[in-house]
Design an enzyme around this catalytic site. Sequence first.
Site, short mmCIF file in Angstrom:
data_model
loop_
_atom_site.label_atom_id
_atom_site.label_comp_id
_atom_site.label_asym_id
_atom_site.label_seq_id
_atom_site.Cartn_x
_atom_site.Cartn_y
_atom_site.Cartn_z
N HIS A 22 0.70 -1.40 -0.16
CA HIS A 22 0.28 0.19 -0.36
C HIS A 22 0.90 1.31 0.20
CE1 HIS A 22 -3.62 2.49 1.15
NE2 HIS A 22 -3.24 2.85 1.36
N GLU A 23 1.76 1.42 0.64
CA GLU A 23 2.58 2.16 1.22
C GLU A 23 3.45 2.36 -0.24
OE1 GLU A 23 2.37 5.14 2.73
OE2 GLU A 23 0.81 3.49 4.41
N HIS A 26 1.85 4.41 -2.50
CA HIS A 26 2.01 6.34 -2.73
C HIS A 26 3.27 6.40 -2.79
CE1 HIS A 26 -2.26 6.83 -0.32
NE2 HIS A 26 -1.22 5.31 0.47
#
Length: 451
Positions: A22-23, A26
């Site tokens: 997920h990170e 980003h």
Amino acid sequence: MMGILWNLGAFLVALGILIAVHEFGHFWVARRCGVYVERFSIGFGKALWRRVDKQGTEFTLAMIPLGGYVKMLDERVDTVPEERRHQAFNNKALWQRSAIVAAGPIANFVFAIFAYWVVYLIGVPAVKPMIGEVAPQSIAAQAGIESGMELKSVSGIKTPDWESVNMAMIGHIGDDVMTLTVVPPDESYEETLRLDLRDWSFDPESERILTTLGITPFSPPITLEIGQLVDKGAAQKAGFAVGDTIVSINDQPIVSWEQVVDIIRSNPEVALKVQLNRAGEQIEVSLTPKTKELSSGELVGYAGFAPVVEAWPADQRFQLKYGPFEAIGQATEKTWQLVTLTFDMVTKLVTGDVALKNLSGPISIAKGAGTTADYGIVYFLGFLALISVNLGIVNLLPLPVLDGGHLLFFAIEAVTRRPVSERIQEIGYRLGSAILVVLMAVALLNDFTRL
């Protein structure tokens, strides 16, 4: 104790992978958009490990593994030198900021596709969804479902195995109608049947979805021959041996395995006279089932043996496996089904069609991680894909503390041509945080009630 540690270890591995994915979404898009990333952290609190790359980004593994974050240069948070203002997140175009925020959930969906792609490359043993029995006057019976039918699809979703059937049916909780495409026994044509769900009730905690509809999946006949014995269990102590066949219990002739189960469950700590056939010789033993407490608190008998089950028919067993390119399509379709199912369930939680008691928290996830890790890498990857999709969708909810909340603010900015005021954002963050705390409290309470 070892089971708890195993579940915890599998949970931390799963959580670490999904947070990193997920990170990284980003992080990757932020760099492509020219934003300076100060820190990439898996976990919160004290750093257990850190490393700084050539571009000055600090990569950190922190002590509390319940989340992660990507800290970007931002004038709203810190003072930014004039020469670096062009690298600040808040100074990027609206589409770039939106892409950076949306990249986290998108990365979770991409990871789910990758996980299922690997699963389909390796292959999963499966059996065709053949109907075994149909309860009289049940929803399935009234729709015309019959024993021996094969389920081909549920409301247009293909169902090659029972897992697909269950997943497709769960999405119909709260609906009025469900359609099944079936192949009648000994036929090759397909027909579509409609199930009336208006009077259907289903509690995921205590019931199986197929059973509530009146459907029992086909399974090979269970014999009365003993196939397994638990070491030092009640049956072994009584003198049972692998290969014995149960003839009678308390002088009652036994003709089905269900009889054996019912008698033993109903007689904890009660001596039972069991007649066995051992290599053609009749012998009699005294079996005293031990007491086992179910999660509901009910006390039942437990003897510690299992029967021999006949093999599945060869034409019903298959390997759910595809080539590299076909697996991409199958993995994408599977992920899309999960996405739509999860969105439906979230919507039904909001509308009340699905009860809040069905929410699961970290304890249930840890149990699931440990169980699937026990079964092997294929099942663990499937579990990761499921949780990754859920994580992506949860982060898209329009709560200001989540990615979806930021995207909501950006959407408002796109319409009004100016950013949402800091005052409104602050109120939104507080409200969103309160809602998340309540939902997490409900999920944890549900977890503890399931222990």
